[in-house]
Scaffold this motif. Sequence first.
Motif, PDB file in Angstrom:
ATOM      1  N   VAL A  83      36.675  39.067  37.752  1.00 12.86           N
ATOM      2  CA  VAL A  83      35.633  39.444  38.702  1.00 12.86           C
ATOM      3  C   VAL A  83      35.889  40.855  39.200  1.00 12.86           C
ATOM      4  CG1 VAL A  83      35.274  37.082  39.440  1.00 12.86           C
ATOM      5  CG2 VAL A  83      36.892  38.484  40.681  1.00 12.86           C
ATOM      6  N   ARG A  84      34.830  41.471  39.640  1.00 14.72           N
ATOM      7  CA  ARG A  84      34.926  42.767  40.292  1.00 14.72           C
ATOM      8  C   ARG A  84      34.320  42.646  41.680  1.00 14.72           C
ATOM      9  NH1 ARG A  84      36.738  46.221  36.630  1.00 14.72           N
ATOM     10  NH2 ARG A  84      36.310  45.857  34.439  1.00 14.72           N
ATOM     11  N   GLU A  85      34.736  43.538  42.571  1.00  7.55           N
ATOM     12  CA  GLU A  85      34.302  43.435  43.941  1.00  7.55           C
ATOM     13  C   GLU A  85      32.806  43.650  44.052  1.00  7.55           C
ATOM     14  OE1 GLU A  85      36.727  46.277  45.907  1.00  7.55           O
ATOM     15  OE2 GLU A  85      38.526  45.049  45.780  1.00  7.55           O
ATOM     16  N   SER A  86      32.160  42.827  44.884  1.00  9.47           N
ATOM     17  CA  SER A  86      30.719  42.900  45.063  1.00  9.47           C
ATOM     18  C   SER A  86      30.357  43.861  46.185  1.00  9.47           C
ATOM     19  CB  SER A  86      30.178  41.499  45.378  1.00  9.47           C
ATOM     20  OG  SER A  86      28.817  41.579  45.723  1.00  9.47           O
ATOM     21  N   VAL A  92      40.899  35.894  37.726  1.00  7.50           N
ATOM     22  CA  VAL A  92      41.747  37.082  37.700  1.00  7.50           C
ATOM     23  C   VAL A  92      41.024  38.186  38.465  1.00  7.50           C
ATOM     24  CG1 VAL A  92      42.732  38.880  36.245  1.00  7.50           C
ATOM     25  CG2 VAL A  92      42.922  36.483  35.565  1.00  7.50           C
ATOM     26  N   ILE A  93      41.690  38.760  39.478  1.00  8.33           N
ATOM     27  CA  ILE A  93      41.080  39.758  40.349  1.00  8.33           C
ATOM     28  C   ILE A  93      41.786  41.093  40.155  1.00  8.33           C
ATOM     29  CG2 ILE A  93      40.480  40.333  42.728  1.00  8.33           C
ATOM     30  CD1 ILE A  93      40.852  37.352  43.406  1.00  8.33           C
ATOM     31  N   PRO A  94      41.166  42.049  39.478  1.00  8.37           N
ATOM     32  CA  PRO A  94      41.799  43.367  39.322  1.00  8.37           C
ATOM     33  C   PRO A  94      42.006  44.037  40.669  1.00  8.37           C
ATOM     34  CG  PRO A  94      39.961  43.095  37.799  1.00  8.37           C
ATOM     35  CD  PRO A  94      39.878  41.965  38.768  1.00  8.37           C
ATOM     36  N   LYS A  95      43.137  44.710  40.823  1.00  4.92           N
ATOM     37  CA  LYS A  95      43.460  45.434  42.048  1.00  4.92           C
ATOM     38  C   LYS A  95      44.031  46.802  41.699  1.00  4.92           C
ATOM     39  CE  LYS A  95      42.536  42.271  45.184  1.00  4.92           C
ATOM     40  NZ  LYS A  95      41.565  42.483  46.291  1.00  4.92           N
ATOM     41  N   ALA A  96      43.657  47.806  42.498  1.00  2.54           N
ATOM     42  CA  ALA A  96      44.225  49.141  42.316  1.00  2.54           C
ATOM     43  C   ALA A  96      45.633  49.152  42.894  1.00  2.54           C
ATOM     44  CB  ALA A  96      43.350  50.177  43.013  1.00  2.54           C
ATOM     45  N   GLY A  97      46.604  49.636  42.130  1.00  6.02           N
ATOM     46  CA  GLY A  97      47.976  49.664  42.607  1.00  6.02           C
ATOM     47  C   GLY A  97      48.593  48.274  42.615  1.00  6.02           C
ATOM     48  N   GLN A  98      49.787  48.190  43.162  1.00  7.52           N
ATOM     49  CA  GLN A  98      50.522  46.930  43.183  1.00  7.52           C
ATOM     50  C   GLN A  98      51.010  46.596  44.590  1.00  7.52           C
ATOM     51  OE1 GLN A  98      53.315  48.017  39.899  1.00  7.52           O
ATOM     52  NE2 GLN A  98      52.514  46.190  38.880  1.00  7.52           N
TER      53      GLN A  98
END
Length: 389
Positions: free
Chosen positions: A4-7, A107-113
């Motif tokens: 998914v990507r942020e809405s 699975v939720i992509p996130k910038a950075g860790q």
Amino acid sequence: MRLVRESQISHRVPEGAVGALCTELFAPLPRSDQRRKGEMYVRGLLSAGGRKSIRNIAACVGDRAAEQSLHHFISSSTWDWTLVREALARRLERTLRPRAWVAHSVVIPKAGQHTVGVERRFVPSLGQVVNSQQVFGIWAANEELSAPVNWRLMLSGGGQEAEDAGDPLECVAGAALEAQRWVGGRPHPVVMDLPDSEPAAVARRFEAAGLPFLASVRGSTGVVPAASALLGPGRLAAASPVLPGRDSREVPADQLLRMLRTLRRPVTWTDPATMAVRTSLVAAVPVRLPGTRRPLVLLGEWNGPGVRPQKCWITDLSAVPWGGLLRLTKLTQRTGRDFSGISTRVGMVDFEGRSFEGWHRHTTLASAAHAVQALTGACAAVQPEARPA
């Protein structure tokens, strides 16, 4: 597994629906300020535009001073999110009358860790490794509606958050068992798609949990045909062998189902995306999984004239007709659609921060916002339970 990507979509629901549900869900919280902030946060999730950050929520529902207060409420407060989830599960049990618990992996992509649970992982749908969280939700679902009631965040390091382990099967089984304990009564079947889990391990884990299950399996999964016969339209019962002359050798699931394709029967089901009635061909056969003795049923679905089934499922629901089993499998489509259409809009994937407790609190309140949206107009006649003194 769903990516998914942020809405960036906002939406609103009737004020009365928000207040009624929040009154019930936050009643177990001991402090009035916690109940007030919980409702404020849910209202912000439902009305704030863009990403549902605490800053955006505070700007939408209060003044700038509310941002620090809400940040503490999510990341550092002491309120128990499981109490709210239990109240939500009970509400959905009454109003939604779910047919099953559906495990939904995201699975939720996130910038950075820098957000809890984020690590580098391979995402098959992208064909590449990305920074992301992997979360597992347990959803109360029927053909018309679904809503999440419990969550686990995949943590490869384990540690103090033992329930959010690095094992998808344990995440799903633990969350489903907890949800069932909250509502009591006859256990709902758990419908799941865990492609990386061994089917025999799934069967053993859910037998130990005392929960019926229906799990997708690969066509290459080895199964052993069991002695049984067809009884009536799409039912199974212990009797003479379905496959005369076969011994107890292990065979691939799709190969066994191809041998039974003359037994296929048409079954109608409702597409949650269009609400159109569709038809699939199904057949089922009693089997055992290697290394287990428990009798199970292998279900196959065909969407066209080919000999190979498009989907295979293993279940211990041997008394359920084939049509009922197929319709249970379609609840995974219901939850997938509602996650994309409702959950992402109310900020389910928007949490940023290192706090494990903060993630669970945010996700709990996003689940409440999802329920408000999903049940608007469907539960007006249900009154909230009385708040304890």
